[in-house]
Write an enzyme that holds these catalytic residues in place. Structure first.
Site, PDB file in Angstrom:
ATOM      1  N   LEU A 211       0.851  -1.189   0.000  1.00 21.24           N
ATOM      2  CA  LEU A 211       0.000   0.000   0.000  1.00 21.24           C
ATOM      3  C   LEU A 211       0.884   1.237   0.000  1.00 21.24           C
ATOM      4  O   LEU A 211       1.661   1.447   0.932  1.00 21.24           O
ATOM      5  CB  LEU A 211      -0.892   0.017   1.242  1.00 21.24           C
ATOM      6  CG  LEU A 211      -1.604  -1.295   1.618  1.00 21.24           C
ATOM      7  CD1 LEU A 211      -2.479  -1.086   2.854  1.00 21.24           C
ATOM      8  CD2 LEU A 211      -2.428  -1.822   0.458  1.00 21.24           C
TER       9      LEU A 211
ATOM     10  N   ALA B 280       2.946   3.965  -3.000  1.00 27.98           N
ATOM     11  CA  ALA B 280       4.052   3.816  -3.951  1.00 27.98           C
ATOM     12  C   ALA B 280       4.755   5.155  -4.127  1.00 27.98           C
ATOM     13  O   ALA B 280       4.983   5.632  -5.232  1.00 27.98           O
ATOM     14  CB  ALA B 280       3.520   3.283  -5.282  1.00 27.98           C
ATOM     15  N   GLY B 281       5.084   5.768  -2.984  1.00 26.12           N
ATOM     16  CA  GLY B 281       5.848   7.012  -3.012  1.00 26.12           C
ATOM     17  C   GLY B 281       7.337   6.699  -3.071  1.00 26.12           C
ATOM     18  O   GLY B 281       7.756   5.689  -3.645  1.00 26.12           O
TER      19      GLY B 281
ATOM     20  N   GLY C 256       8.073   3.377  -1.260  1.00 27.17           N
ATOM     21  CA  GLY C 256       7.418   2.278  -1.968  1.00 27.17           C
ATOM     22  C   GLY C 256       8.138   1.914  -3.261  1.00 27.17           C
ATOM     23  O   GLY C 256       8.375   0.718  -3.537  1.00 27.17           O
ATOM     24  N   THR C 257       8.513   2.922  -4.044  1.00 30.44           N
ATOM     25  CA  THR C 257       9.184   2.592  -5.313  1.00 30.44           C
ATOM     26  C   THR C 257      10.606   2.065  -5.066  1.00 30.44           C
ATOM     27  O   THR C 257      11.081   1.195  -5.796  1.00 30.44           O
ATOM     28  CB  THR C 257       9.218   3.818  -6.254  1.00 30.44           C
ATOM     29  OG1 THR C 257       9.650   4.951  -5.516  1.00 30.44           O
ATOM     30  CG2 THR C 257       7.829   4.111  -6.813  1.00 30.44           C
TER      31      THR C 257
ATOM     32  N   GLU D  67      10.102  -1.714  12.050  1.00 33.28           N
ATOM     33  CA  GLU D  67      11.510  -1.315  12.072  1.00 33.28           C
ATOM     34  C   GLU D  67      11.728   0.013  11.347  1.00 33.28           C
ATOM     35  O   GLU D  67      12.491   0.869  11.797  1.00 33.28           O
ATOM     36  CB  GLU D  67      12.352  -2.415  11.412  1.00 33.28           C
ATOM     37  CG  GLU D  67      13.840  -2.194  11.468  1.00 33.28           C
ATOM     38  CD  GLU D  67      14.332  -2.147  12.907  1.00 33.28           C
ATOM     39  OE1 GLU D  67      14.541  -1.025  13.381  1.00 33.28           O
ATOM     40  OE2 GLU D  67      14.511  -3.194  13.535  1.00 33.28           O
TER      41      GLU D  67
ATOM     42  N   VAL E 178      11.127   3.924  12.900  1.00 36.19           N
ATOM     43  CA  VAL E 178      12.006   4.667  13.803  1.00 36.19           C
ATOM     44  C   VAL E 178      13.445   4.617  13.311  1.00 36.19           C
ATOM     45  O   VAL E 178      14.004   3.535  13.107  1.00 36.19           O
ATOM     46  CB  VAL E 178      11.949   4.108  15.244  1.00 36.19           C
ATOM     47  CG1 VAL E 178      12.782   4.968  16.184  1.00 36.19           C
ATOM     48  CG2 VAL E 178      10.520   4.026  15.734  1.00 36.19           C
TER      49      VAL E 178
ATOM     50  N   GLY F 229      14.509  17.840  -0.490  1.00 35.51           N
ATOM     51  CA  GLY F 229      13.527  16.788  -0.230  1.00 35.51           C
ATOM     52  C   GLY F 229      13.625  16.194   1.169  1.00 35.51           C
ATOM     53  O   GLY F 229      12.985  15.192   1.467  1.00 35.51           O
TER      54      GLY F 229
ATOM     55  N   LYS G 123       8.640   8.974  17.830  1.00 29.22           N
ATOM     56  CA  LYS G 123       9.647   7.915  17.796  1.00 29.22           C
ATOM     57  C   LYS G 123      10.186   7.577  19.178  1.00 29.22           C
ATOM     58  O   LYS G 123      10.350   6.395  19.517  1.00 29.22           O
ATOM     59  CB  LYS G 123      10.786   8.329  16.861  1.00 29.22           C
ATOM     60  CG  LYS G 123      10.359   8.344  15.389  1.00 29.22           C
ATOM     61  CD  LYS G 123      11.374   9.108  14.542  1.00 29.22           C
ATOM     62  CE  LYS G 123      11.057   9.041  13.066  1.00 29.22           C
ATOM     63  NZ  LYS G 123      11.921   9.963  12.291  1.00 29.22           N
TER      64      LYS G 123
END
Lengths: 427, 427
Positions: free
Chosen positions: A9, A11-12, A15-16, A127, A130, A185, A203
């Site tokens: 879930l 695909a930023g 994800g990519t 994992e 944090v 970024g 965290k």
């Protein structure tokens, strides 16, 4: 070979990166762990963006993935606490292992999700939530499982550590450094979560809960960020032998667990002082093994994706095993307590008029409150306000608050509110 | 509740610390892991010494313990490769999980033991064998399991790091610092294993094998210790911005795996430079997550026992689980290769006569071998030999060897063999 079917879930950036890592490591994971990781479907807001990047079916319907009976494991990289919450809740209810990098979700909704996980036996790996690529969750759960922790603390937010590094090394002011972090970024358009210490608070709450096996809620934390720090303070601290870091700190004593986030003057010879740029670090002290520290990249697509993949492998090997004890997240609530009457130390920068006797007046007030001065620095100045910098010896938090209130109302000598930053306490 | 019956072999410093930890943590381990750790019997050379310290039956017959059918797990804290080998071999043959802190055993006999473990399905935990309380084995196996390692290196021997720290901070010579380490129990009566780098060699071999998933044998290592280091070199390096550390280094490239142990000048701003006294550190670089480091106590009864207990807990939760993939130690042999033709840098201390032109003669030889000088230091001296210290830029190992051979035979200017210590290469 054991097959583990995964639904991804989100695909930023992470994800990519994970898609690349899964492709690259599939054969190695089969060889070393006897597990065939089968990415079955991807859900993302904009399926069109993945066109040509993957052969895996893509949907924009998150719950259609978490409800599929042929999927064993859900990897949640959506972020936030809205869609992600619904998805993780659905996946756990359906008995699927969940791997997530979402600290906000766990910090704000963990107390709702953990009982579901405990009930259905679906494990929850976080994992990557944090300290990026630092394997601190596995270390707390397994590597140091025998240890009784006294302190866990660290540099847990890469964005703010990058900003502080630039403010020091380039002598930039806060807003210039923030702008640079946004351009690269490292910081969001709305940086509030990072710069106000909220992300670090999430965290340190998660780490403290695991280290002490007592639930430390975000609500019990005091949190202060870096947005009002000035380059002048960073440079002055440095010349006095300290580097200012945004630390998440949690300490356990018989009185309870004290957890907080604030900028801290760290002595240059302490290992936390030398963690720069977007790196993170976790420092701990245990009764059995004294102190230790882990450092590594705290942010970035690939470092975070590698933490996700290590988690996928770990929980994939456990999946379907009936006779292994499930990991526990349901800890009793910690007794939180405010700053105790321990002695603390401060860096104080007084903005004063330029006339004789100012330092005497300030030190009289401090002295009346039992605050003794460890060092003073005042540079020659051609314009007001003059900066008088004092590093104190130990006194109670209460005495500091009282003396600063008193000093800041001395309008004949004080031009601006006094800047007060804590020194790293004895850990 | 799952009961795990343990036989403990060895009741020295670590063994007796473990007895304390087991007692203290029994209830917590039951609560958190649902496991009842039952210490069934202890084997030790001198059972009398344990009288009054434990209620557990004690024997001096090691194999009577490893052959008992009612024991699930053997904890080997005997040390050495003789009795310990027979015991571990017997335990693995009998299908029992083995937890050991014995790096020499694994380094020298691992290739005989691993196939037995693979055949009977008995798992082998050795967290405590490398870097004391630092959970580096679990980190390599689980926490960073997705990562492709390029470098793993570290300060892996607490004794030598303590000696080097004392030689620097107290300006002691090697033998005074060694004596102090022996008095404090950090060094054995025969310190060879530690000070000649053998212990660090065992450990870097184990770490490299796990990191690269290729077997790095001790025989393939080049190992050099610290016993001929002089305080003068430690102080001179420091004044040039370096600290001398005994490092185990393993690097992987397409040519194979290069693994070695030698004293190394580490720049003071590198995190390995600031690991002092008996602390250990492991530094790594991976393709996915860049570099990271873990530090902690590298020696001592309680830190080591805590690593043993964390291992006991980890493998106890897996014990009896049929559908979990067993951990692998049977890696294909790494292709070892000698120092490649990369450029390396050296600290060179020439012991020369006190006359004009010496530096010119030395630098001519270096220049002919394409070795250029980065910095030179020569302090005023009233007696010969004069120390001329040169830090070089990069050149090949071969060129260094040739130029030093040439210089050391120039008997008109050179009084003693030149001291050559490597600088930390780019990792």
């Amino acid at each position: 070979m054991k097959e583990v079917r995964i639904g991804l879930l989100g695909a930023g950036v992470v994800g990519t990166s994970l898609l690349q890592l899964l492709d690259k490591n599939r054969e190695k994971i089969q060889r070393h762990y006897g597990i065939n990781l089968q990415l079955t479907t991807i859900a993302t807001r904009s399926p069109g963006k993945l066109q040509g990047k993957t052969n895996v079916p893509v949907t924009d319907d998150v719950l259609s993935v978490t409800n599929r009976s042929d999927i064993d494991m859900i990897v949640e990289l959506i972020g936030g606490t809205d869609v992600a919450y619904k998805a993780v809740r659905s996946a756990l209810e359906n008995g699927k292992t969940v791997i997530t990098a979402n600290k906000a979700l766990l910090s704000e909704k963990g107390r709702e999700l953990y009982p579901i996980s405990a009930k259905t036996g679906a494990e929850l790996g976080y994992e990557a939530a944090v300290a990026g690529s630092i394997p601190i969750i596995r270390t707390l759960r397994d590597g140091l499982s025998s240890c009784e922790f006294e302190v866990i603390c660290g540099i847990l937010n890469g964005t703010t550590n990058f900003i502080l590094t630039k403010m020091e090394q380039e002598a930039w002011d806060y807003s210039t450094a923030l702008k640079k972090a946004q351009d690269l970024g490292f910081a969001e358009a709305d940086p509030t979560f990072d710069v106000e210490g909220i992300d670090a608070g999430h965290k340190i709450g998660l780490l403290a809960s695991l280290a002490f096996r007592e639930y430390v809620s975000f609500a019990s934390l005091s949190v202060k960020g870096i947005s009002d720090l000035q380059s002048l303070d960073i440079q002055s601290a440095l010349s006095l032998g300290y580097r200012i870091k945004l630390l998440g700190i949690s300490k356990r004593s018989s009185a309870g667990v004290l957890t907080k986030v604030h900028p801290t003057l760290v002595p240059l010879d302490h290992p936390l002082a030398n963690v720069m740029n977007e790196s993170n670090a976790v420092f701990y002290k245990t009764k059995e093994a004294d102190s230790g520290m882990i450092t590594g990249k705290g942010a970035g697509g690939m470092p975070t994706a590698s933490a996700v993949l290590s988690d996928i492998i770990y929980y994939a090997t456990r999946l379907g095993s009936k006779d292994i004890a499930k990991e526990n997240n349901l800890f009793p609530e910690a007794k939180a307590f405010p700053e105790p009457d321990n002695l603390v130390r401060y860096y104080l920068r007084f903005s004063t008029v330029d006339k004789p006797g100012v330092l005497a007046e300030i030190s009289q007030v401090l002295g009346r409150h039992n605050i003794s001065i460890a060092s003073v620095q005042q540079k020659e100045s051609t314009s007001e306000p003059v900066s008088v910098i004092v590093v104190t010896h130990g006194a109670t938090e209460g005495e500091f608050q009282k003396s600063l209130q008193e000093i800041d109302t001395m309008s004949t000598i004080i031009k601006q509110k006094t800047v007060a930053i804590r020194l790293l306490e004895k850990l």
